[in-house]
Design a protein around this motif. Structure first.
Motif, PDB file in Angstrom:
ATOM      1  N   TYR A 100      14.131 -85.978  42.348  1.00 56.10           N
ATOM      2  CA  TYR A 100      14.982 -84.792  42.523  1.00 56.10           C
ATOM      3  C   TYR A 100      16.450 -85.153  42.704  1.00 56.10           C
ATOM      4  O   TYR A 100      17.298 -84.675  41.963  1.00 56.10           O
ATOM      5  N   PRO A 101      16.812 -86.007  43.675  1.00 54.04           N
ATOM      6  CA  PRO A 101      18.234 -86.329  43.833  1.00 54.04           C
ATOM      7  C   PRO A 101      18.794 -87.176  42.685  1.00 54.04           C
ATOM      8  O   PRO A 101      20.003 -87.229  42.486  1.00 54.04           O
ATOM      9  N   ALA A 102      17.923 -87.806  41.914  1.00 55.94           N
ATOM     10  CA  ALA A 102      18.347 -88.625  40.770  1.00 55.94           C
ATOM     11  C   ALA A 102      18.405 -87.806  39.484  1.00 55.94           C
ATOM     12  O   ALA A 102      18.607 -88.364  38.411  1.00 55.94           O
ATOM     13  N   GLN A 103      18.191 -86.491  39.603  1.00 60.08           N
ATOM     14  CA  GLN A 103      18.205 -85.584  38.456  1.00 60.08           C
ATOM     15  C   GLN A 103      17.239 -86.033  37.364  1.00 60.08           C
ATOM     16  O   GLN A 103      17.526 -85.928  36.176  1.00 60.08           O
ATOM     17  N   GLY A 104      16.091 -86.573  37.807  1.00 58.66           N
ATOM     18  CA  GLY A 104      15.032 -86.951  36.881  1.00 58.66           C
ATOM     19  C   GLY A 104      15.196 -88.293  36.207  1.00 58.66           C
ATOM     20  O   GLY A 104      14.335 -88.709  35.445  1.00 58.66           O
TER      21      GLY A 104
END
Length: 104
Positions: free
Chosen positions: A46-50
């Protein structure tokens, strides 16, 4: 696009080692698939945008054993195409860099 309708968060994940190949499907909206730690993998993504390359690495003391593995991910995350491929010197290095994403 209709406001409030989530875009896909679906990835195909593969690990290729010297003697085996493992693959799983991961969906993060809602969380499901064949990944044994789907919720943890999604939480890391999630925080890595996938993008597995943007997962926050953890510090692990890994042995200096050369037993290469190649991790790859392809799919869609919020309308963006994800394509990731990286070869690590061993599985410990892979887990240190990608957390639970490739923990299967």
């Amino acid at each position: 696009m209709t406001v409030g309708v989530p875009l896909g968060r679906d990835l195909s994940l593969t690990i290729v080692g010297r003697e085996d190949t493992r693959s799983v499907q991961l969906s993060c909206s809602p969380v499901y698939g064949t990944h044994p730690r789907a919720a943890d993998a999604c939480a890391a993504l999630y925080p890595a945008q996938g993008d597995p390359a943007r997962v926050r690495p953890s510090w692990m003391g890994c042995p200096r054993i050369y037993d290469p593995v190649t991790a790859s991910a392809t799919g869609m995350w919020d309308g963006q195409y994800i394509q990731y491929r990286r070869t690590f010197s061993n599985e410990c290095d892979m887990h240190a860099a990608t957390g639970p994403v490739f923990d299967f």
